[in-house]
Design an enzyme around this catalytic site. Structure first.
Site, PDB file in Angstrom:
ATOM      1  N   LYS A  74       5.522  -7.848   2.576  1.00  0.00           N
ATOM      2  CA  LYS A  74       5.282  -7.628   4.005  1.00  0.00           C
ATOM      3  C   LYS A  74       4.112  -8.505   4.429  1.00  0.00           C
ATOM      4  O   LYS A  74       3.147  -8.671   3.676  1.00  0.00           O
ATOM      5  CB  LYS A  74       4.968  -6.149   4.267  1.00  0.00           C
ATOM      6  CG  LYS A  74       6.134  -5.225   3.880  1.00  0.00           C
ATOM      7  CD  LYS A  74       6.064  -3.844   4.515  1.00  0.00           C
ATOM      8  CE  LYS A  74       4.830  -3.050   4.151  1.00  0.00           C
ATOM      9  NZ  LYS A  74       4.566  -2.897   2.705  1.00  0.00           N
TER      10      LYS A  74
ATOM     11  N   GLY B  64       0.827  -1.186   0.000  1.00  0.00           N
ATOM     12  CA  GLY B  64       0.000   0.000   0.000  1.00  0.00           C
ATOM     13  C   GLY B  64       0.869   1.247   0.000  1.00  0.00           C
ATOM     14  O   GLY B  64       2.028   1.209   0.414  1.00  0.00           O
ATOM     15  N   SER B  65       0.324   2.367  -0.467  1.00  0.00           N
ATOM     16  CA  SER B  65       1.060   3.634  -0.398  1.00  0.00           C
ATOM     17  C   SER B  65       0.862   4.256   0.978  1.00  0.00           C
ATOM     18  O   SER B  65       0.090   3.760   1.790  1.00  0.00           O
ATOM     19  CB  SER B  65       0.559   4.583  -1.479  1.00  0.00           C
ATOM     20  OG  SER B  65       0.891   4.062  -2.744  1.00  0.00           O
ATOM     21  N   GLY B  66       1.572   5.341   1.219  1.00  0.00           N
ATOM     22  CA  GLY B  66       1.460   6.013   2.514  1.00  0.00           C
ATOM     23  C   GLY B  66       2.642   5.706   3.415  1.00  0.00           C
ATOM     24  O   GLY B  66       2.688   6.182   4.554  1.00  0.00           O
ATOM     25  N   HIS B  67       3.579   4.893   2.910  1.00  0.00           N
ATOM     26  CA  HIS B  67       4.747   4.523   3.708  1.00  0.00           C
ATOM     27  C   HIS B  67       6.026   5.129   3.145  1.00  0.00           C
ATOM     28  O   HIS B  67       7.120   4.679   3.449  1.00  0.00           O
ATOM     29  CB  HIS B  67       4.895   3.003   3.753  1.00  0.00           C
ATOM     30  CG  HIS B  67       3.665   2.294   4.187  1.00  0.00           C
ATOM     31  ND1 HIS B  67       3.057   2.550   5.387  1.00  0.00           N
ATOM     32  CD2 HIS B  67       2.904   1.352   3.576  1.00  0.00           C
ATOM     33  CE1 HIS B  67       1.979   1.784   5.501  1.00  0.00           C
ATOM     34  NE2 HIS B  67       1.859   1.055   4.417  1.00  0.00           N
TER      35      HIS B  67
ATOM     36  N   HIS C  51      -0.251   0.982   9.635  1.00  0.00           N
ATOM     37  CA  HIS C  51      -1.520   1.432   9.060  1.00  0.00           C
ATOM     38  C   HIS C  51      -2.453   1.885  10.168  1.00  0.00           C
ATOM     39  O   HIS C  51      -3.653   1.986   9.985  1.00  0.00           O
ATOM     40  CB  HIS C  51      -2.209   0.312   8.293  1.00  0.00           C
ATOM     41  CG  HIS C  51      -1.322  -0.409   7.356  1.00  0.00           C
ATOM     42  ND1 HIS C  51      -0.568  -1.484   7.747  1.00  0.00           N
ATOM     43  CD2 HIS C  51      -1.044  -0.200   6.058  1.00  0.00           C
ATOM     44  CE1 HIS C  51       0.134  -1.917   6.717  1.00  0.00           C
ATOM     45  NE2 HIS C  51      -0.126  -1.163   5.685  1.00  0.00           N
TER      46      HIS C  51
ATOM     47  N   ASP D  68      -1.398  -8.189   1.098  1.00  0.00           N
ATOM     48  CA  ASP D  68      -0.134  -8.216   0.358  1.00  0.00           C
ATOM     49  C   ASP D  68       0.196  -9.640  -0.071  1.00  0.00           C
ATOM     50  O   ASP D  68       0.576  -9.886  -1.227  1.00  0.00           O
ATOM     51  CB  ASP D  68       1.016  -7.663   1.209  1.00  0.00           C
ATOM     52  CG  ASP D  68       0.947  -6.147   1.350  1.00  0.00           C
ATOM     53  OD1 ASP D  68      -0.132  -5.648   1.694  1.00  0.00           O
ATOM     54  OD2 ASP D  68       1.950  -5.466   1.098  1.00  0.00           O
TER      55      ASP D  68
END
Ligand SMILES: Nc1ncnc2c1ncn2[C@@H]1O[C@H](COP(=O)(O)OP(=O)(O)O)[C@@H](O)[C@H]1O
Ligand SMILES: Nc1ncnc2c1ncn2[C@@H]1O[C@H](COP(=O)(O)OP(=O)(O)O)[C@@H](O)[C@H]1O
Ligand SMILES: [Mg+2]
Ligand SMILES: [Mg+2]
Ligand SMILES: [Mg+2]
Ligand SMILES: [Mg+2]
Lengths: 329, 207, 329, 207
Positions: free
Chosen positions: C105, C54-57, C219, C110
């Site tokens: 991960k 996911g994005s945001g990391h 998250h 995922d």
């Protein structure tokens, strides 16, 4: 105030020890000071490069100590210029016999304290030269004012003078390239939220839930306009426009830096970058290299800044040279 | 009366008390038109001054002032540290060899201090800085031949209050331009605490 | 919600374009995908390394694309695993004939999406191997649960498998070193504030002005304990203790990573580091190398994590090898 | 009645409407015991499904279901996208060649879907996931020979509500352990919207 700290009035000292503990192979702390130096200083024959300023801008400045960049960084209290004796210790530690070059951000306190240190060093027989970085176009430059502030463009100056010194340049040669680089770099920042000075314990200023401020300084000094929050594209346009209006970049090659002020996710910096690159392309300004990330922060302030530096072949080569400084990427 | 080592030390003690008591207020003033560290800076610096000067016996006024100067210069940083430090350093030099100071001696010392501040800070009067308290105080002491606690305090207070309507053109407050008008200059307020501290010392308020 | 964005539902796409625009000499975007690949893929003969999530990391994962690290990073929507077709595009783009290695991960989404992609790739005749990183000791590991989460330790795995692939190792050799590295890495995080998913528009959870949460996920998944805010030293002790209790590090050499979750000033990370180094010293654990900064964030969450990886000579050499990935330092 | 292409398309349309209307609610549920993206994920995925299936004429139920599956797999991500996608893919395969589905046909397809979900997600019933709606629905359709809108909705609702008291051991909610008890599972709620969508379609609620 939510911070991961022990004592608000010991943050700088503990941070400096934490930096030294992080990179023992590369840097060390000068005993009883807040000065971080390269492990191998003084480097015989090399001009020493010293910078520093108030703390709270990490990774600036101590993160830029390393081969190819700074020989020493002096950390003052949070947002407070370091004292002359600390700067003097740094100068003495890095002098390899060919003098020491100071990179100073243009704030009254920084200028005064570094200049006092330079006088003391010269009294001890050390040659000292300096450059005062003033890249922030949010501030008007006139002989009646303190002039433009020095902000994140300073990091590019560190890189340039550091590479130059590493190549064996003289103090005079370094001064010349530093002056050229400073003349060619412009920045401007914007903020969505304030930061909190640990000892103050509360926000330095207030911004409404739907407000932003264009032209903010890295210590929370005010900007040009406080206005309603705009889209990333509009913000990028505004920032780019202010920078482009201040210096004629047309037809030239530039380095671009999109800097996060502390709390802004890197995702947002890349979104800003997308638009900035487009604007430059439309204006036929060729981007030689782009730097994105947190280079000079303002504690936990949310916001970003845009920097452009006009490049010639010399500056390009100096930016590209290797450095071991842990925070430069 | 004249100022002797005793009054000078009392002066520093009372100044420190004033500043510690108003640390938060000074920081708030600096949040309004600066970067919010002035109270922190001054409280740190004057506490160190106190530690230094009460730790030993002094023979000469000039030595007390020199230790004060060196402490401010090496413990504060920012703009105010080296500027106030320079002020005390110049005063120290000016009073070298003197065992006591009358108002004329003190005015002469203050004038040296002011020159030092101006040289370091490249500012002049009416730029909304601590100079706007130090300068009127020098004028005042030049014009009188008595240390009158009340008038000293009043003069310093007047001078401090005048900074409210000035527009800053030097120091960090200069970035606020017109918006700096309507706010007291933090360094001027600190200077008021220093001179009102002198007034107390003259009265024998401490010791 | 204060963010420098255009449209909440286009942040990932714009970010990916912004990344490609930032580093055109090093990476490119696969057309019509959210995949960032090295400019020179497929590198003939080299095993391709693909990661993502996911994005945001950010800077994970696209910031780690570069020679010596990842060949491709696949960005899903914010906090949402990417879809199998995107991962498949990445695998196909980087396969240099000797197969592709996936670093995943450990999250249900995922694992499922990457495994589906692996099946599709194998159906197209590409050899695929994978490792699932599960370094987060905040989560109990048992066969009845989904097991420990994969968090910032993943970045060290990227570095290790990337160096290994660059040296010309086979898929099987890479798998072996990845398994070893994953078995030797443990992390745990803590948060002071929540993050805000752009499309959700409000904080994912609430923490009181005097509260913190130990063991938080990247998250905003919950931690072990929510409790009153402690000092940096106490936090460092708590985090280190949890990591040290999970694996026997005594007498060994380790890499340390102190990672900022997004809004925490680097100053605070160094203060945490000071204590962590002291704790390790007291336990006779030798620190080989320390990494400090934002390596895997959670948007604008304030907080940090501590990671320890036990090292042998092979892992040390792989960590030390050069990489051109813009975000690794 | 039996389910034909018409009812299947209506099913997807109404499911989409339900999900769009409850996007914020689904996200809130996922904020409580997940990462706050479920509503966003499902709204994005089902909107794409709708765009896809209303864009063309279908002859075979299996083709509609396959396009639904591929869209969910390629547009959603996360855990729910590939799991629901797999469910529709398995159903598509199960109904290949059939022009209409009675309850037994539909139950058989659902059983395939469930196997697919279990295989991909390595979860089983009572782990507080969307399976806890899909599984009871398969049982229900196996036991009846009529599509009754009311009972379908009721059964799905019952199943969804039962997830409230379960403790999650799979998916992101598992990290909440005991704290997951007392919250509805977001994927189960989405699944309820899907099956209540089917109930509406059976009533001829759309078209
Ligand atoms: N150039 C100058 N000349 C004289 N006084 C100055 C000058 N610049 C700043 N000051 C004084 O310093 C004060 C601010 O001190 P402080 O907040 O401690 O330092 P900084 O501005 O570096 O944060 C101002 O209020 C002003 O009185
Ligand atoms: N292993 C699994 N098996 C079946 N369903 C699962 C599994 N893991 C998660 N789910 C379902 O997925 C839902 C969460 O979906 P979503 O929030 O979109 O994805 P993510 O958890 O990746 O953020 C959960 O509410 C649950 O119903
Ligand atoms: Mg300051
Ligand atoms: Mg200040
Ligand atoms: Mg998710
Ligand atoms: Mg979710």
């Amino acid at each position: 105030m939510k911070k991961i700290i022990n004592n608000a009035n010991e943050v700088v000292q503990e941070m400096v020890e934490g930096i030294a503990a992080a990179y023992p192979d590369a840097v060390k702390q000068l005993p009883e000071t807040s000065v971080i130096v390269r492990n191998d200083v003084p480097v015989k024959g090399k001009v020493g490069i010293v910078s520093g300023g108030g703390s709270g801008h990490e990774p600036a400045h101590a993160g830029y100590v390393g081969k190819g960049m700074l020989d020493a960084a002096v950390s003052g209290e949070v947002f407070t210029s370091p004292t002359p004796d600390q700067v003097l210790e740094a100068i003495k530690a890095v002098d390899g016999g060919n003098g020491v070059f100071l990179v100073i951000k243009n704030y009254t306190g920084d200028v005064i304290n570094f200049e006092m240190a330079a006088e003391l060093a010269e009294a001890e027989g050390i040659d000292v030269e300096q450059v005062v970085v003033n890249d922030d176009v949010a501030v008007e430059d006139s002989s009646f004012t303190t002039g433009r502030r020095g902000i994140v463009g300073t990091v590019l100056i560190h890189k340039i003078v550091g590479s130059m010194a590493e190549k064996g340049a003289t103090l005079k040669e370094i001064k010349a390239v530093a002056d050229k680089a400073v003349a060619n770099v412009r920045s401007i920042g914007m903020a969505l939220t304030s930061c909190i000075v640990p000892e103050a314990g509360k926000p330095s200023f207030e911004l409404g839930e739907n407000e932003m401020e264009i032209g903010i300084g890295i210590h929370g000094e005010p900007g040009i306009e406080r206005e309603s929050l705009k889209s990333s594209n509009e913000i990028a346009e505004r920032l780019a426009e202010k920078v482009l209006r201040d210096l004629d970049y047309s037809g030239s090659e530039v380095a671009v830096m999109i800097n996060g002020l502390g709390a802004t996710p890197e995702m947002e910096l890349f979104i800003v970058n997308k638009k900035v690159q487009q604007i430059l392309k439309d204006k036929d300004i060729h981007v030689y290299r782009t730097y994105i990330g947190e280079f000079m922060t303002s504690l936990e302030m949310a916001g970003c800044s845009v920097t452009l530096m006009k490049l010639d072949d010399e500056l390009k080569a100096l930016l590209d040279a290797d450095t071991a400084a842990p925070a430069f990427r | 009366m004249e100022l002797t080592v005793k009054e000078i030390i009392a002066w520093l003690e009372i100044s420190n008390t004033n500043i510690q008591e108003n640390k938060a207020y000074l920081t708030e003033l600096d949040q309004a038109i600066g970067d919010g560290d002035h109270g922190i800076n001054m409280a740190r610096g004057f506490q160190e001054v106190l530690n230094k000067v009460t730790d030993q016996e002094y023979e000469a006024i000039s030595d007390v002032l020199k230790d004060t100067a060196m402490t401010l210069i090496s413990k504060v940083g920012g703009a105010s540290g080296p500027l106030l430090g320079t002020a005390f350093l110049k005063m120290s030099t000016a009073v070298k060899g003197q065992e006591s100071l009358d108002t004329a001696d003190f005015a002469a010392a203050l004038n040296e201090a002011i020159n030092g501040i101006k040289q370091r800070g490249k500012a002049t009067e009416e730029e909304k800085t601590l100079l706007d308290v130090w300068s009127p105080m020098a004028d005042y002491f030049s014009a009188v031949d008595q240390f009158s606690a009340e008038v000293i305090t009043e003069t310093a207070k007047d001078a401090m209050e005048k900074t409210k309507d000035m527009m800053a053109t030097k120091g960090r407050a200069a970035y606020f331009k017109e918006k700096s008008i309507g706010h007291l200059d933090p360094g001027a307020v600190t200077s008021f605490y220093i001179f009102s501290g002198l007034a107390e010392a003259v009265k024998g308020g401490k010791n």
